[in-house]
Motif scaffolding. Structure first.
Motif, PDB file in Angstrom:
ATOM      1  N   GLU A  18      37.909  48.139  45.927  1.00 10.24           N
ATOM      2  CA  GLU A  18      39.324  48.102  45.969  1.00 10.24           C
ATOM      3  C   GLU A  18      39.864  46.707  47.111  1.00 10.24           C
ATOM      4  O   GLU A  18      39.327  46.973  48.133  1.00 10.24           O
ATOM      5  N   LEU A  19      40.455  45.724  46.528  1.00 10.96           N
ATOM      6  CA  LEU A  19      40.669  44.830  47.440  1.00 10.96           C
ATOM      7  C   LEU A  19      41.620  45.415  48.703  1.00 10.96           C
ATOM      8  O   LEU A  19      41.635  44.870  49.752  1.00 10.96           O
ATOM      9  N   ALA A  20      42.434  46.551  48.342  1.00  9.01           N
ATOM     10  CA  ALA A  20      43.212  46.930  49.425  1.00  9.01           C
ATOM     11  C   ALA A  20      42.604  47.880  50.394  1.00  9.01           C
ATOM     12  O   ALA A  20      43.333  48.384  51.288  1.00  9.01           O
ATOM     13  N   ALA A  21      41.340  48.185  50.209  1.00  8.02           N
ATOM     14  CA  ALA A  21      40.692  49.235  50.945  1.00  8.02           C
ATOM     15  C   ALA A  21      39.058  48.624  51.337  1.00  8.02           C
ATOM     16  O   ALA A  21      38.166  49.370  50.716  1.00  8.02           O
ATOM     17  N   LEU A  22      38.961  47.730  52.045  1.00  9.41           N
ATOM     18  CA  LEU A  22      37.780  47.185  52.044  1.00  9.41           C
ATOM     19  C   LEU A  22      36.906  47.758  53.452  1.00  9.41           C
ATOM     20  O   LEU A  22      37.550  47.646  54.273  1.00  9.41           O
ATOM     21  N   PRO A  23      35.736  48.160  53.309  1.00  8.05           N
ATOM     22  CA  PRO A  23      34.923  48.465  54.401  1.00  8.05           C
ATOM     23  C   PRO A  23      34.661  47.290  55.458  1.00  8.05           C
ATOM     24  O   PRO A  23      34.790  45.949  54.839  1.00  8.05           O
ATOM     25  N   ASP A  24      34.798  47.694  56.726  1.00  6.52           N
ATOM     26  CA  ASP A  24      34.335  46.258  57.719  1.00  6.52           C
ATOM     27  C   ASP A  24      33.551  45.538  57.397  1.00  6.52           C
ATOM     28  O   ASP A  24      33.304  44.459  57.560  1.00  6.52           O
ATOM     29  N   PRO A  42      32.055  43.460  36.144  1.00  5.66           N
ATOM     30  CA  PRO A  42      32.437  42.195  36.027  1.00  5.66           C
ATOM     31  C   PRO A  42      34.221  41.755  35.825  1.00  5.66           C
ATOM     32  O   PRO A  42      34.518  40.926  36.214  1.00  5.66           O
ATOM     33  N   VAL A  43      34.681  42.800  35.044  1.00  2.00           N
ATOM     34  CA  VAL A  43      36.185  42.555  34.844  1.00  2.00           C
ATOM     35  C   VAL A  43      36.359  44.139  35.475  1.00  2.00           C
ATOM     36  O   VAL A  43      36.650  45.152  34.997  1.00  2.00           O
ATOM     37  N   ARG A  44      36.809  44.219  36.806  1.00  2.00           N
ATOM     38  CA  ARG A  44      37.104  45.290  37.363  1.00  2.00           C
ATOM     39  C   ARG A  44      38.679  45.557  37.381  1.00  2.00           C
ATOM     40  O   ARG A  44      39.287  44.772  37.861  1.00  2.00           O
ATOM     41  N   VAL A  45      39.006  46.605  36.819  1.00  2.00           N
ATOM     42  CA  VAL A  45      40.485  46.976  37.093  1.00  2.00           C
ATOM     43  C   VAL A  45      40.863  47.591  38.287  1.00  2.00           C
ATOM     44  O   VAL A  45      40.325  48.858  38.677  1.00  2.00           O
ATOM     45  N   LEU A  46      41.920  47.371  39.332  1.00  3.24           N
ATOM     46  CA  LEU A  46      41.984  47.890  40.504  1.00  3.24           C
ATOM     47  C   LEU A  46      43.128  48.948  40.207  1.00  3.24           C
ATOM     48  O   LEU A  46      43.690  49.098  39.415  1.00  3.24           O
ATOM     49  N   ARG A  47      43.183  49.705  41.479  1.00  4.06           N
ATOM     50  CA  ARG A  47      44.295  50.590  41.078  1.00  4.06           C
ATOM     51  C   ARG A  47      45.533  50.355  41.025  1.00  4.06           C
ATOM     52  O   ARG A  47      46.359  50.926  40.435  1.00  4.06           O
ATOM     53  N   ASP A  48      46.016  49.168  41.376  1.00  7.07           N
ATOM     54  CA  ASP A  48      47.499  48.670  41.140  1.00  7.07           C
ATOM     55  C   ASP A  48      47.672  47.894  39.812  1.00  7.07           C
ATOM     56  O   ASP A  48      48.569  47.357  39.358  1.00  7.07           O
ATOM     57  N   GLY A  49      46.659  48.040  39.142  1.00  6.80           N
ATOM     58  CA  GLY A  49      46.435  47.514  37.541  1.00  6.80           C
ATOM     59  C   GLY A  49      46.127  46.165  37.571  1.00  6.80           C
ATOM     60  O   GLY A  49      45.921  45.560  36.542  1.00  6.80           O
ATOM     61  N   SER A  50      45.985  45.503  38.865  1.00  8.03           N
ATOM     62  CA  SER A  50      45.520  43.926  38.663  1.00  8.03           C
ATOM     63  C   SER A  50      43.969  43.838  38.300  1.00  8.03           C
ATOM     64  O   SER A  50      43.351  45.079  38.544  1.00  8.03           O
ATOM     65  N   GLU A 310      42.615  37.612  26.494  1.00  6.96           N
ATOM     66  CA  GLU A 310      41.151  38.570  26.558  1.00  6.96           C
ATOM     67  C   GLU A 310      40.384  37.962  27.390  1.00  6.96           C
ATOM     68  O   GLU A 310      40.267  36.865  27.475  1.00  6.96           O
ATOM     69  N   ILE A 311      39.883  38.864  28.029  1.00  2.60           N
ATOM     70  CA  ILE A 311      39.178  38.692  29.339  1.00  2.60           C
ATOM     71  C   ILE A 311      37.649  39.334  29.416  1.00  2.60           C
ATOM     72  O   ILE A 311      37.770  40.595  29.235  1.00  2.60           O
ATOM     73  N   GLY A 312      36.766  38.847  29.425  1.00  2.00           N
ATOM     74  CA  GLY A 312      35.475  39.503  29.284  1.00  2.00           C
ATOM     75  C   GLY A 312      35.544  40.630  27.960  1.00  2.00           C
ATOM     76  O   GLY A 312      34.739  41.488  28.374  1.00  2.00           O
ATOM     77  N   GLY A 313      35.798  39.977  26.945  1.00  2.00           N
ATOM     78  CA  GLY A 313      35.709  40.974  25.667  1.00  2.00           C
ATOM     79  C   GLY A 313      36.794  41.985  25.756  1.00  2.00           C
ATOM     80  O   GLY A 313      37.170  42.714  24.889  1.00  2.00           O
ATOM     81  N   ARG A 314      37.958  41.987  26.656  1.00  2.00           N
ATOM     82  CA  ARG A 314      38.811  43.304  26.640  1.00  2.00           C
ATOM     83  C   ARG A 314      40.359  42.199  26.649  1.00  2.00           C
ATOM     84  O   ARG A 314      40.504  41.336  27.122  1.00  2.00           O
ATOM     85  N   ARG A 315      41.337  42.978  26.001  1.00  2.00           N
ATOM     86  CA  ARG A 315      42.574  42.351  25.960  1.00  2.00           C
ATOM     87  C   ARG A 315      43.570  42.992  27.220  1.00  2.00           C
ATOM     88  O   ARG A 315      43.532  44.188  27.236  1.00  2.00           O
ATOM     89  N   PHE A 316      44.195  42.036  27.632  1.00  2.00           N
ATOM     90  CA  PHE A 316      45.125  42.538  28.902  1.00  2.00           C
ATOM     91  C   PHE A 316      46.447  41.920  28.826  1.00  2.00           C
ATOM     92  O   PHE A 316      46.568  41.138  27.982  1.00  2.00           O
ATOM     93  N   ASP A 317      47.455  42.783  29.141  1.00  2.82           N
ATOM     94  CA  ASP A 317      48.935  42.304  28.727  1.00  2.82           C
ATOM     95  C   ASP A 317      49.401  41.169  29.659  1.00  2.82           C
ATOM     96  O   ASP A 317      49.020  41.034  30.682  1.00  2.82           O
ATOM     97  N   ALA A 318      50.380  40.712  29.044  1.00  3.03           N
ATOM     98  CA  ALA A 318      51.217  39.907  29.868  1.00  3.03           C
ATOM     99  C   ALA A 318      51.708  40.421  31.134  1.00  3.03           C
ATOM    100  O   ALA A 318      52.156  41.593  31.191  1.00  3.03           O
ATOM    101  N   GLY A 319      51.666  39.502  32.118  1.00  7.02           N
ATOM    102  CA  GLY A 319      52.087  40.297  33.295  1.00  7.02           C
ATOM    103  C   GLY A 319      50.965  40.575  34.443  1.00  7.02           C
ATOM    104  O   GLY A 319      51.205  41.010  35.655  1.00  7.02           O
ATOM    105  N   THR A 320      49.759  40.652  33.869  1.00  6.46           N
ATOM    106  CA  THR A 320      48.739  41.298  34.579  1.00  6.46           C
ATOM    107  C   THR A 320      48.270  40.158  35.608  1.00  6.46           C
ATOM    108  O   THR A 320      48.054  38.945  35.367  1.00  6.46           O
TER     109      THR A 320
END
Length: 410
Positions: A18-24, A42-50, A310-320
């Protein structure tokens, strides 16, 4: 929560990232985490949907995706509110889309073309030699404060003909403004960034007024050229002019200071490659490219999808919102053989340190020129470059560089 700092299992690291919770530990060495993401998510969906992309092919495709927007108004409004930071980062060329981006880029590119860069080279050589002279008799130096950070401030200051006596605050302003671009900036970082922008803008408004009254040669002075615009009448508005001068100073300082500082530390960390470069100075251009790949000065970029994609073989919505991991892509084994090896002669080396496509860094060739001269002349001048104490990383996610780099020059 993100993966535990103690976790060593690559699959678990990727699954918990998670970009918002990185270890030191991430700030010192993000590359094991990047390798885990590239291999397992390689296409990681983060907690906030990004998303965060780490595979080279996906990163290049995103840079060239016609529905991937660089405009940050939607993203930055909740982050910055109605502030100086919001006004700057939504007026800056780098965070805009065509046709506005195309117009701004054309005007700025006309001021930093190859002819202009060639004219800069003798003054950069002279500056580097002065700095090397100043360091030569010292038992220990800080290669950031005394060398890497001083070169780009002077180069960009010269490009805009900023009086030498006025250049003192430029680095601190730049660092404060760019620090606010971190994924999770603190209230103190936001306050410092806003205050720096107010001061920086006030200074530049005075400089622009003075330059309008007393223009310099537009072939040499970028500010005069930007004020006058193009022969066809294309000009920047007053707000665009001031905000994009701030952008040029910030981008020109941060990327190049990090390139030179990271490059010098890599040569100390890899003495065999340092010796190889010293023995064969013709490798300096490929060495700079490898430094850009191996320790990318900018590690993170992002885009927002304007339409389903489509990113990495998966489809993502507008606004992502899509985070682009430059540091991971530049060590993707699918693109770079033996990617964890630092090789000053690496070819080919199609890294993405300067981005790709329409938003490729406008000042990339200025940065390359500064890096080539600074690193090449230092290595030629001294027989050995070595640590004089622990290097201190600047703990940021988006930008990768050093706060200090103690060294001995033999």
């Amino acid at each position: 929560m993100g993966a535990s700092p103690a976790s060593t299992d690559p699959r678990a690291i990727a699954a918990g990232f998670e970009l918002a919770a990185l270890p030191d530990a991430f700030y010192e060495d993000p590359y094991p985490t990047f390798a885990a993401l590239t291999e397992h998510e390689p296409v990681r969906v983060l907690r906030d949907g990004s998303l965060i992309l780490s595979a080279y092919a996906d990163v290049v495709a995103m840079y060239r995706n016609p529905v991937a927007s660089s405009d940050k108004k939607v993203e930055f409004k909740p982050k910055f509110g109605d502030s100086a930071l919001y006004a700057h980062h939504t007026t800056s060329m780098v965070f805009s889309d065509p046709p506005r981006h195309t117009r701004l880029r054309r005007l700025v590119m006309g001021a930093v073309n190859q002819k202009a860069i060639a004219r800069m080279e003798p003054s950069v050589v002279a500056l580097v030699d002065v700095l090397l002279d100043q360091m030569s008799d010292k038992p220990e130096v800080d290669l950031i404060d005394e060398f890497a950070a001083r070169i780009p401030v002077e180069v960009i200051g010269n490009l805009l003909a900023i009086p030498h006596g006025d250049r003192g605050p430029l680095r601190a302003w730049s660092l404060a403004i760019l620090a606010a671009l971190e994924p999770v900036p603190s209230a103190q970082m936001l306050e410092r960034g806003n205050r720096s922008l107010v001061d920086f803008k006030a200074y530049l408004e005075g400089l622009v007024a003075d330059r309008r009254a007393r223009p310099l040669d537009p072939e040499v002075d970028v500010l005069t050229r930007l004020i006058q615009g193009e022969p066809d009448g294309e000009r920047l508005s007053e707000e665009e002019l001031v905000q994009n001068c701030i952008f040029l100073l910030n981008a020109g300082h941060e990327t190049t200071a990090n390139l030179i500082g990271n490059g010098l530390e890599l040569l100390m960390r890899h003495p065999d490659e340092q010796r190889r470069l010293r023995d064969d100075p013709t490798l300096v251009a490929s060495a700079v490219e490898e430094m850009l790949r191996f320790e990318s000065p900018i590690q993170l970029n992002n885009r927002r999808l304007l339409a389903p994609s489509e990113i990495g073989g998966r489809r993502f919505d507008a606004g992502t919102l899509v985070n682009i991991s430059i540091g991971a892509a530049n060590r993707d084994p699918a693109q770079f053989p033996d990617p964890q090896r630092f090789d000053v002669g690496r070819k080919p080396n199609r890294h993405v340190a300067f981005g790709q496509g329409d938003h490729a860094c406008v000042g990339m060739n200025v940065a390359r020129m500064e890096g080539r001269i600074a690193l090449g002349r230092l290595v030629a001048r001294f027989e050995r470059l070595e640590y004089a104490g622990p290097a201190q990383r600047d703990h940021r996610v988006r930008f990768r560089g050093f706060r200090s780099l103690p060294a001995r020059l033999r």
